[in-house]
Motif scaffolding. Sequence first.
Motif, short mmCIF file in Angstrom:
data_model
loop_
_atom_site.label_atom_id
_atom_site.label_comp_id
_atom_site.label_asym_id
_atom_site.label_seq_id
_atom_site.Cartn_x
_atom_site.Cartn_y
_atom_site.Cartn_z
N GLU A 90 -29.31 8.09 -11.11
CA GLU A 90 -29.44 9.48 -10.68
C GLU A 90 -28.35 9.84 -9.66
O GLU A 90 -28.08 9.08 -8.74
N PRO A 91 -27.73 11.00 -9.83
CA PRO A 91 -26.60 11.37 -8.96
C PRO A 91 -26.96 11.53 -7.49
O PRO A 91 -26.10 11.38 -6.62
N GLU A 92 -28.23 11.78 -7.18
CA GLU A 92 -28.62 11.96 -5.77
C GLU A 92 -28.79 10.63 -5.04
O GLU A 92 -28.94 10.61 -3.82
N ARG A 93 -28.74 9.53 -5.76
CA ARG A 93 -28.86 8.21 -5.11
C ARG A 93 -27.64 7.93 -4.24
O ARG A 93 -26.54 8.37 -4.53
N GLU A 94 -27.88 7.13 -3.20
CA GLU A 94 -26.78 6.71 -2.33
C GLU A 94 -25.77 5.92 -3.14
O GLU A 94 -26.13 5.04 -3.92
N ARG A 95 -24.50 6.24 -2.95
CA ARG A 95 -23.43 5.49 -3.63
C ARG A 95 -22.95 4.39 -2.71
O ARG A 95 -22.84 4.57 -1.51
N LYS A 96 -22.68 3.23 -3.32
CA LYS A 96 -22.16 2.09 -2.56
C LYS A 96 -20.91 1.58 -3.24
O LYS A 96 -20.81 1.58 -4.46
N GLY A 97 -19.97 1.14 -2.43
CA GLY A 97 -18.73 0.58 -2.95
C GLY A 97 -18.73 -0.93 -2.83
O GLY A 97 -19.12 -1.47 -1.80
N HIS A 98 -18.33 -1.59 -3.92
CA HIS A 98 -18.21 -3.05 -3.92
C HIS A 98 -16.93 -3.43 -4.64
O HIS A 98 -16.60 -2.84 -5.67
N ASP A 99 -16.22 -4.41 -4.07
CA ASP A 99 -15.09 -4.99 -4.79
C ASP A 99 -15.65 -5.79 -5.95
O ASP A 99 -16.59 -6.58 -5.77
N LEU A 100 -15.09 -5.60 -7.15
CA LEU A 100 -15.56 -6.31 -8.33
C LEU A 100 -14.45 -7.17 -8.91
O LEU A 100 -13.28 -6.77 -8.94
N VAL A 101 -14.82 -8.34 -9.37
CA VAL A 101 -13.88 -9.28 -9.99
C VAL A 101 -13.43 -8.75 -11.36
O VAL A 101 -12.27 -8.88 -11.72
N LEU A 102 -14.35 -8.18 -12.11
CA LEU A 102 -14.04 -7.64 -13.43
C LEU A 102 -14.17 -6.13 -13.42
O LEU A 102 -15.22 -5.60 -13.03
N THR A 103 -13.12 -5.46 -13.85
CA THR A 103 -13.15 -4.01 -13.99
C THR A 103 -12.44 -3.65 -15.29
O THR A 103 -11.78 -4.49 -15.90
N THR A 104 -12.56 -2.40 -15.67
CA THR A 104 -11.83 -1.93 -16.84
C THR A 104 -10.36 -1.76 -16.47
O THR A 104 -9.99 -1.82 -15.29
N MET A 105 -9.53 -1.51 -17.46
CA MET A 105 -8.11 -1.28 -17.17
C MET A 105 -7.91 -0.03 -16.32
O MET A 105 -6.85 0.16 -15.74
N TYR A 106 -8.93 0.80 -16.23
CA TYR A 106 -8.85 2.03 -15.43
C TYR A 106 -9.47 1.86 -14.05
O TYR A 106 -9.57 2.82 -13.28
N GLY A 107 -9.92 0.65 -13.72
CA GLY A 107 -10.48 0.38 -12.40
C GLY A 107 -11.94 0.76 -12.25
O GLY A 107 -12.44 0.93 -11.15
N ASN A 108 -12.65 0.89 -13.36
CA ASN A 108 -14.07 1.23 -13.34
C ASN A 108 -14.92 -0.02 -13.54
O ASN A 108 -14.44 -1.04 -14.04
N ALA A 109 -16.20 0.09 -13.21
CA ALA A 109 -17.14 -0.98 -13.52
C ALA A 109 -17.24 -1.11 -15.04
O ALA A 109 -17.12 -0.12 -15.76
N VAL A 110 -17.44 -2.33 -15.50
CA VAL A 110 -17.55 -2.58 -16.93
C VAL A 110 -18.94 -2.19 -17.40
O VAL A 110 -19.95 -2.56 -16.77
N ALA A 111 -19.02 -1.46 -18.49
CA ALA A 111 -20.29 -1.10 -19.12
C ALA A 111 -20.59 -2.14 -20.20
O ALA A 111 -19.76 -2.38 -21.08
N ALA A 112 -21.77 -2.73 -20.15
CA ALA A 112 -22.12 -3.80 -21.10
C ALA A 112 -22.01 -3.34 -22.54
O ALA A 112 -21.47 -4.07 -23.38
N ASN A 113 -22.47 -2.15 -22.85
CA ASN A 113 -22.45 -1.71 -24.25
C ASN A 113 -21.01 -1.58 -24.77
O ASN A 113 -20.72 -1.96 -25.90
N THR A 114 -20.12 -1.06 -23.96
CA THR A 114 -18.72 -0.94 -24.36
C THR A 114 -18.09 -2.33 -24.50
O THR A 114 -17.38 -2.61 -25.47
#
Length: 174
Positions: A90-114
């Motif tokens: 939900e968009p109203e939830r608090e957003r948190k930033g974390h450094d991730l070891v794996l990201t997409t080529m665009y710097g996003n979190a990886v989506a399991a289905n993709t």
Amino acid sequence: MIIRRHRLGLGCGLRQGEVFGLGPDDIDYRRGLIHVKRQVQIINGHKYFALPKGGKTRVVDMPASVASELVEHLKTYPSLKVELPWGGPEPERERKGHDLVLTTMYGNAVAANTWNTEIWKPALAKAGVIPPLAKGAKPWQWQAAPRDGFHVLRHTYASVVLGPVFKGSYPHQE
């Protein structure tokens, strides 16, 4: 074949979302441990961070082979900070930033289905584990059973780790 960028986490028995939520600060190279603190989940196309399954963090052993893969991976693909809602999409939830070891080529979190559709299942097909994508099929219409999913790696890891403990416990084993 799964390329180096996508081979990480497979040797520690992590769940798929936990692999995608792994941060460099979660890795203790000196003691050979991974602190499993979060996972990346997705609902209706919206990614978010959450605690691991059961709402509990944990610590798992990290083999030297995985540690060396992580070191090499992070030299080539430095971790990136990703900001997502915590606890639900939900968009109203608090957003948190974390450094991730794996990201997409665009710097996003990886989506399991993709990842499953674009990386995992093509690798299984190339290895001959599942049939190739049928001609005219949509990219997500792979003929694969749940036993062909990423989660089977968790079960395989458990079998390898626990196998010596249970060897000889069953009549068919010598």
